[in-house]
Structure formats: structure tokens, C-alpha cells
Design a protein around this motif. Structure first.
Motif, short mmCIF file in Angstrom:
data_model
loop_
_atom_site.label_atom_id
_atom_site.label_comp_id
_atom_site.label_asym_id
_atom_site.label_seq_id
_atom_site.Cartn_x
_atom_site.Cartn_y
_atom_site.Cartn_z
N UNK A 164 0.82 -1.20 0.00
CA UNK A 164 0.00 0.00 0.00
C UNK A 164 0.86 1.26 0.00
N UNK A 165 1.20 1.77 1.17
CA UNK A 165 1.87 3.08 1.25
C UNK A 165 3.25 3.12 0.59
N UNK A 166 4.18 2.22 0.93
CA UNK A 166 5.50 2.29 0.29
C UNK A 166 5.45 2.18 -1.23
N UNK A 167 4.59 1.30 -1.76
CA UNK A 167 4.51 1.16 -3.21
C UNK A 167 3.82 2.37 -3.84
N UNK A 168 2.87 2.97 -3.14
CA UNK A 168 2.24 4.20 -3.64
C UNK A 168 3.29 5.29 -3.82
N UNK A 169 4.21 5.39 -2.86
CA UNK A 169 5.30 6.38 -2.96
C UNK A 169 6.13 6.14 -4.22
N UNK A 170 6.47 4.89 -4.44
CA UNK A 170 7.35 4.55 -5.56
C UNK A 170 6.65 4.75 -6.90
N UNK A 171 5.35 4.48 -6.95
CA UNK A 171 4.60 4.73 -8.19
C UNK A 171 4.56 6.22 -8.50
N UNK A 172 4.38 7.04 -7.46
CA UNK A 172 4.37 8.49 -7.65
C UNK A 172 5.74 8.98 -8.12
N UNK A 173 6.79 8.37 -7.58
CA UNK A 173 8.16 8.72 -7.98
C UNK A 173 8.38 8.38 -9.45
N UNK A 174 7.84 7.24 -9.87
CA UNK A 174 8.02 6.82 -11.26
C UNK A 174 7.33 7.78 -12.23
N UNK A 175 6.17 8.30 -11.83
CA UNK A 175 5.47 9.26 -12.68
C UNK A 175 6.33 10.50 -12.93
N UNK A 176 7.00 10.95 -11.87
CA UNK A 176 7.89 12.11 -12.02
C UNK A 176 9.04 11.76 -12.95
N UNK A 177 9.61 10.59 -12.75
CA UNK A 177 10.72 10.16 -13.59
C UNK A 177 10.31 10.10 -15.06
N UNK A 178 9.14 9.53 -15.31
CA UNK A 178 8.68 9.38 -16.70
C UNK A 178 8.45 10.74 -17.36
N UNK A 179 7.96 11.71 -16.57
CA UNK A 179 7.66 13.03 -17.13
C UNK A 179 8.91 13.82 -17.47
N UNK A 180 10.04 13.48 -16.86
CA UNK A 180 11.27 14.25 -17.07
C UNK A 180 11.95 13.96 -18.40
N UNK A 181 11.67 12.81 -18.99
CA UNK A 181 12.42 12.38 -20.16
C UNK A 181 11.55 12.30 -21.40
#
Length: 252
Positions: A164-181
Motif C-alpha cells: 500500500x503506502x511504500x509502493x504508492x510512494x514509488x509509483x508516484x516517484x516513477x510518474x515524475x521520472x517518466x515526465x522528465x524524459x
């Protein structure tokens, strides 16, 4: 033997020897009862032997699965501790805004690795089979049964919390990563980086100036530390349980 009893019974009846016939009848009944009891005892012994074999096979299966759990959760713990280090490395540059990034490859890889992680999904084949078939009673050591309940309850709680919470954090982080490139950089970003694949300077500036990256990185740092402790607790339980199963198997 049966023909002898039949002849005796016929002889007693023909000679009107009621008392002898009654004694004979009682003896015949006793023999039948004794025969039934012996048959039941033999059947009970055979069932008991089959149950012992089943118990041993289930304990051996659980031993294998828990040994596999130990390998898995050791990897989970190590991965979380590594992720804590990656997050610390990224946070350093947020907390020291004038610090220069001397190793751009290490920085971008630390940033990438902060989003690593997959849902915890562990098979519990033997445990679920024991419960669904009602064969848990085959395990005679009730203390061991209690340990198994505690162990698998903690596994379920750990997985539910982590997914739940830890994976939600990582999914949000991935969205930022994807948007940068852009699309080409995105493909390269998830490969191993080398000196020829350093991202544009804009990427580094965008990362260091994004407050959401800062907040998520702090959350990932904390959750990695907390979850690594949960993973260690799970490992301690698994190791202790495995030792108890080994002792149980040795006593059989």
C-alpha cells in the motif's frame, strides 16, 4: 474353523443341550467381537501410519517454502537498505543546494533506484492446503501450529502494508521520472547508464528544484528504513520456525 463351529452347534441343538449351546453361542459372539476389535486396531494403526507420513511430507514441504522465504526476504531487506542509501544520496543535494553533482551518473542512477520495488507476493501453497483441507490437525505439535499461524499472519500484514503506502510512494516517484524524459531518453533511462548516456543538464536542475521529489524522497527514505526492520523481523521468525520444523522432523 467355521465348519467345526457349525457342526458343534448342530450337535448341541440335536441333543437338546441348551446350556452347552448357550455357552457356545456366547463364545462365538466373543470371537466375532474380538475379530472386529483386532480388525479395527489394525485399521487404526494403518491410518495412524498414513497420518505420520502425511505430517512428515507437509513439514518437509513447509520447510522448503520457508527456506525459500528466507532467501526472498533477505533480498527484500538488502534492497530496502540500498534504497535508503540512494534516497540519502539524493536528499544530500536538496539539503545542500550549492553542492555540485560531481558524479552525474551515480546521481541519476540513485534517482532511478529510489523508485525500485515490486508488490510483495509470496506463495503459501502448503499452509493454505493444510487449512483448506482440514489437515492442519495432522501436525501433532500444537506449539508449532501456533508458530505457523503467527508467522503467516505477520507475512500477510507485512505484504499488505508494503503493497500500500511504500509502493504508492514509488509509483508516484516513477510518474515524475517518466515526465522528465522524452521517449528516447526514457528508454535509455531504464538501461544501465554509462558516460555517453548522461541526461541533459535540464534533468538535474528539474530534479533538484522539484519540491515533490524532495518530499517523496524523504518518504521513501523513512519507509525503506521501517520496512527493512519489518523484513528483518520476518527473517528472524522464519529462521526460528525453520529450526523448530527441523527439530520436529528429527524427532520423527
Amino acid at each position: 474353523m467355521i465348519s467345526i463351529f457349525r457342526r458343534l452347534r448342530k450337535s448341541f441343538l440335536e441333543q437338546s443341550q441348551a446350556r452347552k449351546y448357550l455357552m457356545y453361542a456366547v463364545g462365538e459372539i466373543l470371537l466375532v467381537v474380538i475379530g472386529i476389535l483386532i480388525a479395527l486396531q489394525i485399521n487404526s494403526w494403518a491410518v495412524h501410519q498414513d497420518n505420520l507420513k502425511l505430517e512428515k511430507s507437509y513439514l518437509e514441504a513447509m520447510r522448503f517454502e520457508i527456506s525459500d522465504d528466507i532467501k526472498f526476504y533477505t533480498g527484500v531487506k538488502d534492497s530496502l537498505l540500498n534504497q535508503k542509501t540512494y534516497a540519502q544520496n539524493i536528499l544530500y543535494f536538496f539539503e545542500n543546494p550549492i553542492a555540485k553533482i560531481k558524479d552525474s551518473i551515480s546521481f541519476i542512477n540513485d534517482f532511478r533506484n529510489c523508485s525500485d520495488g515490486e508488490n510483495l507476493i509470496r506463495p503459501q501453497v502448503t499452509w493454505k492446503e493444510l487449512q483448506s483441507t482440514g489437515r492442519l490437525s495432522l501436525i501433532r505439535n500444537k506449539r508449532l501450529v501456533k508458530q505457523l499461524f503467527e508467522y503467516y499472519t505477520i507475512l500477510d500484514q507485512f505484504a499488505a502494508d508494503f503493497n500500500k503506502f511504500p509502493m504508492d510512494q514509488r509509483y508516484a516517484y516513477r510518474k515524475i521520472q517518466h515526465a522528465l524524459f522524452n521517449s528516447e531518453e526514457h528508454i535509455e533511462f531504464f538501461e544501465d547508464w554509462n558516460q555517453e548516456q548522461i541526461p541533459r543538464q535540464f534533468i538535474y536542475t528539474a530534479i533538484r528544484s522539484d519540491p515533490q521529489v524532495f518530499d517523496l524522497t524523504k518518504s521513501i527514505l523513512i519507509s525503506s528504513l521501517v520496512q527493512s526492520r519489518y523484513a528483518q523481523n520476518t527473517l528472524d521468525l522464519a529462521i526460528s520456525l525453520l529450526q523448530d520444523i527441523d527439530r520436529e522432523l528429527e524427532d520423527q
